[in-house]
Each structure stands twice: as structure tokens, then as C-alpha cells.
Design an enzyme around this catalytic site. Structure first.
Site, PDB file in Angstrom:
ATOM      1  N   ASP A 161      11.832  85.056  -5.970  1.00  0.00           N
ATOM      2  CA  ASP A 161      12.150  86.184  -6.846  1.00  0.00           C
ATOM      3  C   ASP A 161      12.255  87.453  -6.009  1.00  0.00           C
ATOM      4  O   ASP A 161      11.754  87.522  -4.879  1.00  0.00           O
ATOM      5  CB  ASP A 161      11.045  86.392  -7.885  1.00  0.00           C
ATOM      6  CG  ASP A 161      10.888  85.209  -8.830  1.00  0.00           C
ATOM      7  OD1 ASP A 161      11.800  84.372  -8.898  1.00  0.00           O
ATOM      8  OD2 ASP A 161       9.829  85.134  -9.482  1.00  0.00           O
ATOM      9  N   ASP A 163      10.793  91.012  -6.376  1.00  0.00           N
ATOM     10  CA  ASP A 163       9.838  91.846  -7.105  1.00  0.00           C
ATOM     11  C   ASP A 163      10.059  93.306  -6.741  1.00  0.00           C
ATOM     12  O   ASP A 163      10.137  93.654  -5.555  1.00  0.00           O
ATOM     13  CB  ASP A 163       8.397  91.443  -6.770  1.00  0.00           C
ATOM     14  CG  ASP A 163       8.067  90.032  -7.212  1.00  0.00           C
ATOM     15  OD1 ASP A 163       8.455  89.671  -8.334  1.00  0.00           O
ATOM     16  OD2 ASP A 163       7.443  89.293  -6.433  1.00  0.00           O
TER      17      ASP A 163
END
Length: 240
Positions: A161, A163
Site C-alpha cells: 500500500d 500510506d
């Protein structure tokens, strides 16, 4: 995250004055905030520490500031290993901090040339260049992307991911939150990854997606633990 079971203080020794001065991170000093990366000259050992921690620290002497109360002279930190399951919460002594890198310090950072084709880095480059709504804020990468940019230790994978930490000291209308979330989601879908954005507010860390959803209450991540708040920008004095 596994947390150290033997903190270097009891609940009675937490310095309330310095804790309040620390803001949402609540780490005993205003110098550091949640998601800051700290370069440490020494990492104190505690009983029950996982075996991988020493190798990880030798490879990259960095830790991330986590949201937890700490006594004056200490800061709550999280250690990162090579595997996703290797996360450990502990405490560092303030005088062992050599340097501090906030997420916004990494906003213009670039990965090593052989790492630039990873989706999370491609998405970050696109945000740096094209995200008009995001440019209105002070922001930067956190998580594995931030860690790799700061340390040059490979931690990002093809499925990582992205972030983001977004500073939001002033009230953000729902319409603005919706527009910002839509912008980030567009970039995430284009690269086939997930972008997880957290707003840093006076009440603590708020998920952008929750705020954009228009919920009556949102979860604020705070040093004293998560709590539901109606307005992250209206915090009572005794809640700060």
C-alpha cells in the site's frame, strides 16, 4: 503490533505536563510526532524482545514514532523487520535519537533507480506531480514507502500500500474531504494499489475515508487509545 511488556516506567511516572505538550502523538516531548522516523544510536533491550529486532536494528537503525504515552525522556517507537509480521512496539531514550525525519520531509524524495517501477513508488511520483487537491496540504509518505525512502532499505513490494500522512490542523469540510479522497482513489486504481490516507488533526489521526463518508462520529487514534469524536477539530482541554 506486538508491544513490549516491560515499559521503562509505570503509569504513575508518566509526565502529564510533557505528555500534553506533545500533541496528538503524546510521546512525552513536542519534538516528535506519530509517524516520524527516528535514527537511533542505541536501542535499549527489554525482556521478551523478539529475536529479529537486533538484526533489524543493525541493518537499519531507524524506528517509527507510535501513539502511546511515555515518560519524560522516552519516546514510544515501533520497530520494523523484513517480514510483514515483524512489528514490535517498544521505547527509546530521547538522548539516543540522532535524527528525525517527518513524512513531509520525504514528499520530494525519490527511490533508488532500480525500485522506481514498483506500483507504490509510481503512485507517489504521480501524486507529487499531479495531485492538485493534495498539494493544498502539508503531507508525506509513511509506512513501508516512507521507511524505504528514508533508509534506502528495500521494504516496499509489488503489493505494498501507499500510506500517506496529511497534516490537517484546521477544519476540513466534507466536500473537500470527498474531493481529496476521489483524487487519491483515482491514482490508486490506475496503479492497482491501495492508498491509505490519514489526517493528522487536533484530536489525533483520522482516516480520510471515514471523514469523507460523513459519519456522525469518526475514530481518532490518540496516545490514550482510539476514541470516537464528532468533530476532530473541536477538542476539549482535558482531551488533548
Amino acid at each position: 503490533m506486538r508491544i513490549c511488556t516491560a515499559p521503562p516506567f509505570s503509569s504513575e511516572t508518566v509526565d502529564e505536563t510533557t505528555r500534553d505538550a506533545a500533541g496528538p502523538a503524546g510521546n512525552g516531548t513536542a519534538r516528535w510526532h506519530a509517524h516520524d522516523l527516528l535514527r537511533l544510536r542505541h536501542l535499549r533491550h527489554f525482556d521478551g524482545e523478539p529475536a529479529w529486532v537486533r538484526d533489524a536494528f543493525a541493518h537499519a537503525p531507524f524506528a517509527v514514532v507510535r501513539r502511546a504515552q511515555a515518560a519524560a525522556g522516552f519516546v514510544a517507537i515501533g520497530m520494523r523487520g523484513t517480514r510483514r509480521a515483524e512489528r514490535y512496539g517498544t521505547w527509546a531514550q530521547a538522548f539516543d535519537v540522532e535524527a528525525t525525519i517527518a513524512p513531509e520531509d520525504l514528499v520530494d524524495a525519490a527511490p533508488l533507480s532500480n525500485r522506481r517501477t514498483l506500483p507504490a513508488f509510481i503512485a507517489l511520483t504521480a501524486l507529487q506531480r499531479d495531485a492538485a487537491n493534495l498539494k493544498r496540504f502539508v503531507w508525506g509518505p509513511a509506512g513501508s514507502v516512507g521507511f524505504e525512502l528514508a533508509t534506502h532499505v528495500p521494504t516496499v513490494t509489488a503489493s505494498s500500500d501507499l500510506d500517506l500522512l496529511i497534516r490537517a490542523p484546521e477544519s476540513l469540510p466534507k466536500e473537500a474531504a470527498v474531493a481529496l479522497l476521489a483524487e487519491l482513489q483515482w491514482h490508486a486504481e490506475r496503479e492497482g494499489i491501495r492508498i491509505d490516507a490519514q489526517l493528522e488533526t487536533p484530536a489525533g489521526g483520522i482516516a480520510l475515508a471515514e471523514l469523507a463518508a460523513g459519519k456522525a462520529h469518526v475514530i481518532a487514534r490518540h496516545a490514550q487509545g482510539p476514541r470516537l469524536v464528532a468533530d476532530p477539530w473541536f477538542v476539549k482541554t482535558d482531551d488533548a
